[in-house]
Design a protein around this motif. Structure first.
Motif, PDB file in Angstrom:
ATOM      1  N   HIS A  70       0.832  -1.201   0.000  1.00 38.44           N
ATOM      2  CA  HIS A  70       0.000   0.000   0.000  1.00 38.44           C
ATOM      3  C   HIS A  70       0.865   1.249   0.000  1.00 38.44           C
ATOM      4  CE1 HIS A  70      -4.283  -1.247   1.251  1.00 38.44           C
ATOM      5  NE2 HIS A  70      -3.764  -2.066   0.362  1.00 38.44           N
ATOM      6  N   GLU A  85     -19.899  12.343   3.610  1.00 35.14           N
ATOM      7  CA  GLU A  85     -20.236  11.059   4.229  1.00 35.14           C
ATOM      8  C   GLU A  85     -18.974  10.345   4.703  1.00 35.14           C
ATOM      9  OE1 GLU A  85     -23.276   9.395   4.546  1.00 35.14           O
ATOM     10  OE2 GLU A  85     -24.235  11.299   4.045  1.00 35.14           O
ATOM     11  N   GLU A  87     -10.960   3.914   9.233  1.00 35.59           N
ATOM     12  CA  GLU A  87     -11.121   2.633   9.913  1.00 35.59           C
ATOM     13  C   GLU A  87     -10.270   2.687  11.178  1.00 35.59           C
ATOM     14  OE1 GLU A  87     -13.037   0.247   8.674  1.00 35.59           O
ATOM     15  OE2 GLU A  87     -13.444   1.269   6.775  1.00 35.59           O
ATOM     16  N   ILE A 115      -4.190  -7.070   4.645  1.00 36.60           N
ATOM     17  CA  ILE A 115      -4.369  -5.818   3.931  1.00 36.60           C
ATOM     18  C   ILE A 115      -3.502  -5.727   2.684  1.00 36.60           C
ATOM     19  CG2 ILE A 115      -2.612  -4.587   5.283  1.00 36.60           C
ATOM     20  CD1 ILE A 115      -5.641  -2.740   4.888  1.00 36.60           C
ATOM     21  N   PRO A 153      -5.728  -6.994  -0.953  1.00 44.13           N
ATOM     22  CA  PRO A 153      -7.164  -6.804  -1.081  1.00 44.13           C
ATOM     23  C   PRO A 153      -7.605  -7.217  -2.476  1.00 44.13           C
ATOM     24  CG  PRO A 153      -6.043  -4.726  -1.348  1.00 44.13           C
ATOM     25  CD  PRO A 153      -4.989  -5.747  -1.051  1.00 44.13           C
TER      26      PRO A 153
END
Lengths: 342, 329
Positions: B2, B308, B315, B324, B327
């Protein structure tokens, strides 16, 4: 005509390869989009979306690269086509935007109307993009009216005639077939079986369109097979193309989905190569006067530009291939939904 | 994995910013080319790739634009973090985010002073008509003044409701109040850009730039004092500060592009000559209206979804599953 393998020809090839790459890659995600509404269940729709989720935007980069290469290597083609097809290209952009937004936004909210709205936008945009791409190819076959200054002198509605619409529909059919096979490869269980059933239908749909288009081209636009008469060896390509298409149902019935997909890729590549041989050395054929046509010489940038770009391309292409391959490798296998999914 | 992807996104963004700004800079200060052909067939052909890429305005403008993007990013993070701190949610996440962002904001906003200054000096040399419009200089003059604000009356060639620092403009572009600034009247009427738009856009950008420096300094000051999160007024200012770099970036581009008028390629090709003959005004209207509507619609959606997402928050750091790295696979 004599083939001379010079810098301009190399750039014609590079742009051809970029557009073939685009058609193969974005072809299947547009195809998945075109089939999207036929899948009813929300989870199944998410699987469809996520099958293309990590790759669709990378696939569209091939179009951007193709357009960019065209802009730099053959600026007159870019200028004539983008100005001449202005309204069509604006509609294409509009659709590309909505499709991207639909993919990103759809699963962000749980409301049924929200998801239905974006699903519809996604699917219609996918079909429309494929259709417009086909119309564009159709117009490059029929030629468009140009003047001596390389400017388009026709109208928007002049671009739409039975033949170009036919090529548009054929493109949609081709991508639907391609997308269905991709879907079969990426899904499991019920959805997998459903898509497997659709592959045959899409193949039949495509073959009908393909035969009609080929016939019309031979009858109305015989200039497309000029080179084939001079170099009969090129007919091997047409033969290979048919074999590739015929191979798809064979591999599907044997359960070798990946080979079916490869066959489908090969047939797209063959179709576009046939098209490229048909128009070469022209990019844009002037329908009113062949002397006004834009070819790889009168529409090109200076040799210096083509040389510099060739260096950049030679540096850039290995990178693009490397990341494209690694992305497909990382996201190989069947789609599984998790909290990171679309 | 990531982290690697994040780095690539960052490098990719900056790399594309470089080429976009290089292309635009060539329109401002063309270099590394010669013109081949005449009349409608005339075109600029490249003679020197690096002279073209590193044309006189590229480096300054690339740095200025990228630093502007850093500001936009930093203040987005600052804004969201400040909101969480006020609402007392995701505190640990917000506190560490806001510190990183404040650090970036301070450096980037100060850096903008230098790149902005350097750009302006470049404009005074390469595009004097643009500089004259930015500061509403009508007659050639030494000891030219720097306006803090004002309203330009282009017909009477005056600046109303203004406050200005005498000699400052001359000083800034040459470090000497005797530096001569070329006024708009030294250019043919058809070669002058619109003045008031450029003037207002430019001054708004500079004012916001200064405000961002002040905001970042306040932030870092209270951070060092250890009372950053108790400054409610500053936190609220931060929440709304997200808009400032956005506005500054937009008006900065307006200054650059309107200030270049009437040229599409400065000194070479007029905007009116660059028109495509195959595209009618109706078609352009159609696309402009269409895209305006689309972008308004998308903007509303974007704000709704972002809102929103912000409300939902990150998280929980400890709750992220261990797989992770893979994904969607």
């Amino acid at each position: 005509m004599e083939f001379t393998f010079d810098l301009n020809t190399i750039w014609f090839l590079i742009i051809g390869i970029l557009l073939i790459g685009y058609s193969i890659l974005d072809g299947f995600d547009l195809g998945v989009g075109a089939l999207h509404l036929f899948v009813k269940d929300d989870t199944e729709r998410r699987i469809m979306l996520n099958s293309i989720g990590p790759v669709w935007d990378g696939n569209e980069v091939w179009l951007v690269t193709g357009g960019g290469a065209l802009f730099a290597a053959f600026p007159h083609v870019y200028a004539t086509v983008f100005s001449g097809f202005y309204t069509a290209i604006m509609m294409l952009l509009f659709m590309l935007i909505f499709r991207a937004v639909a993919i990103e936004f759809r699963s962000k909210r749980p409301m049924r109307w929200w998801r239905q709205m974006w699903d519809t936008a996604f699917s219609i945009a996918s079909i429309f993009i494929a259709f417009l791409a086909g119309i564009a190819v159709g117009n490059l076959i029929t030629g468009i009216p140009l003047n001596a200054n390389k400017e388009f002198i026709g109208t928007f509605w002049g671009l739409i005639n039975p033949y170009t619409v036919l090529v548009g529909v054929t493109t949609v059919a081709l991508f639907m077939m391609h997308g269905a096979i991709y879907g079969v490869m990426k899904t499991e269980n019920e959805l997998h079986n459903k898509l497997r059933g659709w592959v045959n239908n899409t193949i039949i749909f495509f073959i009908i369109c393909y035969i009609t288009t080929t016939m019309s081209t031979l009858i109305y636009y015989p200039h497309m097979i000029q080179h084939f008469k001079e170099y009969p060896i090129l007919f091997v390509l047409a033969l290979l193309n048919m074999l590739a298409i015929a191979n798809i149902p064979r591999e599907i019935s044997k359960g070798k989905d990946f080979f079916a997909f490869l066959s489908s890729c090969a047939s797209i590549a063959a179709l576009l190569t046939l098209f490229a041989f048909g128009v070469f050395p022209n990019f844009v054929i002037a329908s009113n006067n062949p002397e006004f046509s834009l070819n790889i010489y009168n529409a090109a940038s200076s040799h210096k530009t083509l040389n510099i770009m060739l260096i950049i391309a030679l540096i850039g292409i290995p990178f693009v291939l490397a990341y494209t391959i690694s992305i497909y490798w990382i996201f190989r296998g069947k789609v599984k939904l998790n909290n990171m999914s679309y | 994995m990531h982290f690697f992807s994040t780095l690539m996104v960052s490098f990719g963004s900056m790399f594309s910013a470089v080429w976009i700004v290089v292309a635009n800079s060539w329109q401002q200060t063309p270099a590394g080319f010669h013109v081949v052909g005449e009349g409608i067939n005339a075109r600029a052909e490249i003679t020197d790739f690096w002279a073209m890429v590193l044309n006189p305005s590229s480096v300054d403008r690339v740095l200025h634009v990228i630093s502007g993007c850093w500001l936009a990013g930093a203040f987005l993070i600052i804004s969201i973090s400040a909101y969480y701190i006020i609402k007392n949610r995701h505190i640990r996440f917000a506190k560490s985010s806001i510190k990183i962002a404040l650090f970036v904001a301070l450096i980037a906003s100060l850096f903008q002073l230098f790149t902005g200054h350097s750009s302006a000096v470049g404009v005074s040399k390469n595009q004097p008509a643009k500089l004259a419009a930015m500061e509403a200089v009508f007659d050639d003059q030494t000891n030219a003044q720097l306006y803090l604000f004002g309203w330009v009356n282009e017909e009477k060639q005056e600046v109303n409701f203004s406050i200005a620092i005498p000699g400052m403009l001359s000083y800034l572009i040459g470090f000497d109040t005797e530096t001569k600034v070329t006024g708009l009247n030294s250019f043919k009427e058809e070669d002058r850009p619109p003045v008031n738009i450029v003037f207002q856009a430019y001054h708004l950008m500079v004012a916001i730039g200064m405000l961002l420096i002040v905001l970042s300094m306040f932030g870092v000051f209270f951070w060092i004092r250890g009372t950053l999160f108790k400054q409610k007024w500053l936190m609220w200012a931060f929440v709304f500060s997200v808009l400032l770099p956005q506005i500054a970036n937009q008006v900065g581009w307006i200054t650059a592009e309107v200030g270049r008028q009437p040229w599409i390629v400065y000194g070479l090709l007029r905007t009116s000559e660059g028109l495509s003959k195959a595209v009618s005004a109706d078609q352009v209207w159609f696309s402009l209206i269409l895209f305006t509507l689309i972008y308004i619609g998308l903007f509303i959606l974007f704000v709704y979804l972002l809102n929103e997402k912000i409300k939902h928050g990150p998280e929980d750091v400890d709750a992220i599953p261990s797989e992770i790295g893979h994904p969607k696979s």
